[in-house]
Design an enzyme around this catalytic site. Structure first.
Site, PDB file in Angstrom:
ATOM      1  N   ASP A  11       0.847  -1.202   0.000  1.00  0.00           N
ATOM      2  CA  ASP A  11       0.000   0.000   0.000  1.00  0.00           C
ATOM      3  C   ASP A  11       0.886   1.257   0.000  1.00  0.00           C
ATOM      4  O   ASP A  11       0.859   2.053   0.933  1.00  0.00           O
ATOM      5  CB  ASP A  11      -0.937   0.005   1.213  1.00  0.00           C
ATOM      6  N   ASP A  16       6.775   1.139   1.899  1.00  0.00           N
ATOM      7  CA  ASP A  16       6.546   0.161   0.832  1.00  0.00           C
ATOM      8  C   ASP A  16       7.440   0.486  -0.366  1.00  0.00           C
ATOM      9  O   ASP A  16       8.091  -0.383  -0.943  1.00  0.00           O
ATOM     10  CB  ASP A  16       5.101   0.199   0.345  1.00  0.00           C
ATOM     11  N   ASN A  40      -2.635   2.292   3.589  1.00  0.00           N
ATOM     12  CA  ASN A  40      -2.165   3.658   3.876  1.00  0.00           C
ATOM     13  C   ASN A  40      -3.076   4.713   3.254  1.00  0.00           C
ATOM     14  O   ASN A  40      -3.264   5.796   3.788  1.00  0.00           O
ATOM     15  CB  ASN A  40      -0.748   3.838   3.348  1.00  0.00           C
ATOM     16  N   THR A 124       3.360  -6.053   2.244  1.00  0.00           N
ATOM     17  CA  THR A 124       3.778  -4.933   3.102  1.00  0.00           C
ATOM     18  C   THR A 124       2.615  -3.993   3.425  1.00  0.00           C
ATOM     19  O   THR A 124       2.818  -2.838   3.808  1.00  0.00           O
ATOM     20  CB  THR A 124       4.921  -4.134   2.446  1.00  0.00           C
ATOM     21  N   PHE A 165      -0.802  -1.433  12.492  1.00  0.00           N
ATOM     22  CA  PHE A 165      -1.728  -0.941  11.469  1.00  0.00           C
ATOM     23  C   PHE A 165      -2.129  -2.006  10.444  1.00  0.00           C
ATOM     24  O   PHE A 165      -3.326  -2.216  10.196  1.00  0.00           O
ATOM     25  CB  PHE A 165      -1.089   0.259  10.750  1.00  0.00           C
ATOM     26  N   ASN A 166      -1.169  -2.675   9.812  1.00  0.00           N
ATOM     27  CA  ASN A 166      -1.502  -3.613   8.730  1.00  0.00           C
ATOM     28  C   ASN A 166      -2.447  -4.713   9.204  1.00  0.00           C
ATOM     29  O   ASN A 166      -3.357  -5.116   8.477  1.00  0.00           O
ATOM     30  CB  ASN A 166      -0.238  -4.256   8.150  1.00  0.00           C
ATOM     31  N   HIS A 238       9.787  -0.253   8.309  1.00  0.00           N
ATOM     32  CA  HIS A 238       8.895  -1.399   8.504  1.00  0.00           C
ATOM     33  C   HIS A 238       8.951  -2.360   7.299  1.00  0.00           C
ATOM     34  O   HIS A 238       9.375  -3.500   7.405  1.00  0.00           O
ATOM     35  CB  HIS A 238       7.456  -0.928   8.688  1.00  0.00           C
ATOM     36  N   ASP A 239       8.510  -1.874   6.166  1.00  0.00           N
ATOM     37  CA  ASP A 239       8.315  -2.755   5.010  1.00  0.00           C
ATOM     38  C   ASP A 239       9.608  -3.320   4.421  1.00  0.00           C
ATOM     39  O   ASP A 239       9.634  -4.487   4.013  1.00  0.00           O
ATOM     40  CB  ASP A 239       7.503  -2.030   3.934  1.00  0.00           C
TER      41      ASP A 239
END
Ligand code: RIB
Ligand code: CA
Length: 310
Positions: A11, A16, A40, A124, A165-166, A238-239
């Site tokens: 996203d 990402d 996102n 991701t 979040f994800n 993160h991703d």
């Protein structure tokens, strides 16, 4: 080299986009397809961003639009983190490719059916597309090598105290994926909040020179802007962890755990509970050599210098 075929599902989203930059730069990986998922920002916005990012990076693979909303819950976006466009900050080239006529699920299924090797899914964003694929094409599970996803957190959440979040966007999807029996690598907040790019790393990226380096440095600055207000020392990558762990697992600390996703609860919906009281269903990423990880991202940026994708 025996390259690992992958599908990038995300996203974009600043992190990402940086994860996809890393994936394209790794000779060990072969990007077969890109699929967007609502997270996102709306699926329309992240699909446009996916096309722009693939144009910038020279990713030559079909791009399909994903699910418009989570399997069950309401749509949830993160404009406070990634901006109204989902990828605010530096201007990006207009896309040179259209979206594939297939949906994300149908493109994933086509790729899995046609690949001569099992395919790894690098997710991701929320796991909506991946879960929908498993629900509509259970016969294709055996064609999936493993799923490396950014999501969750054994110790804590970010969007709520309990949920990342994800996973929070689509807990039902995450429950389907963690219950699928497919080999999983979960890179949650336990590792991603240690995978920081520091302000001095932003300058190392910018010093590489060229269009991609400038844009990646700008993405890092923008992403750090939000996190700095929360007291972070750097930008949490993160991703990119979901990609890096596939090509350099030696930089990470993985632990076999049983990961279960809470889909109920007023306060704990979206929590990923990791434990050893049942058979493990995932390798959970708990630590990283931050300095080596930052060097890996910077080396990846350098691969774009010679043939900068203007
Ligand atoms: O919680 C971090 C995750 O949420 C990352 O994937 C980021 O891109 C957002 O989607
Ligand atoms: Ca993401």
């Amino acid at each position: 080299m025996n390259r690992r075929p992958i599908i990038l599902d995300g996203d974009p989203g600043h992190d990402d986009a940086i994860a996809w930059m890393l994936a394209k730069a790794c000779p060990e990986l072969e990007i077969l397809a890109v699929t967007s998922v609502c997270g996102n920002q709306t699926v329309e916005k992240v699909s446009y961003n996916a096309r722009r990012v693939c144009t910038l990076l020279g990713i030559d693979a079909p791009i399909a639009k994903g699910k418009r909303s989570p399997l069950v819950g309401p749509e949830m976006n993160a404009p406070s983190v990634h901006g109204e466009s989902g990828l605010d900050g530096p201007p990006l080239p207009e896309p040179v490719m259209e979206l594939d006529e297939l949906s994300s699920v149908n493109l994933m299924a086509k790729i899995l059916r046609e690949s001569d090797r099992k395919v790894t899914i690098v997710a991701t964003g929320p796991l909506t597309n991946v879960a929908a694929l498993l629900l509509s094409h259970p016969e294709l599970k055996e064609r999936i090598e493993e799923i490396s996803f950014m999501g969750g957190g054994i110790a804590y959440g970010n969007w709520t105290p309990a949920a990342e979040f994800n996973i929070l966007v689509d807990p039902e999807a995450a429950k389907i994926v963690t219950g699928s029996g497919i080999p999983l690598i979960m890179s949650g907040l336990d590792v991603t909040e240690k995978a920081l790019m520091m302000p001095e790393d932003f300058e190392r990226v910018r010093a590489v020179g060229g269009q991609v380096a400038q844009i990646v440095a700008d993405w890092l600055e923008f992403f750090y802007g939000f996190h700095k207000t929360l007291g972070y020392e750097g930008a949490p990558m993160h991703d990119p962890c979901a990609v890096a762990v596939l090509v350099h697992p030696e930089l990470f600390q993985l632990k076999e755990l049983c990961v279960e996703v809470e889909t109920q609860g007023e306060y704990c919906r979206g929590t990923t509970v990791g434990h050893d009281r049942k058979p493990a269903n995932a390798r959970v990423n708990l630590g990283v050599d931050r300095s080596a990880f930052a060097d890996l991202l910077i080396e990846a940026v350098k691969t774009y210098k010679e043939d900068s994708h203007e």
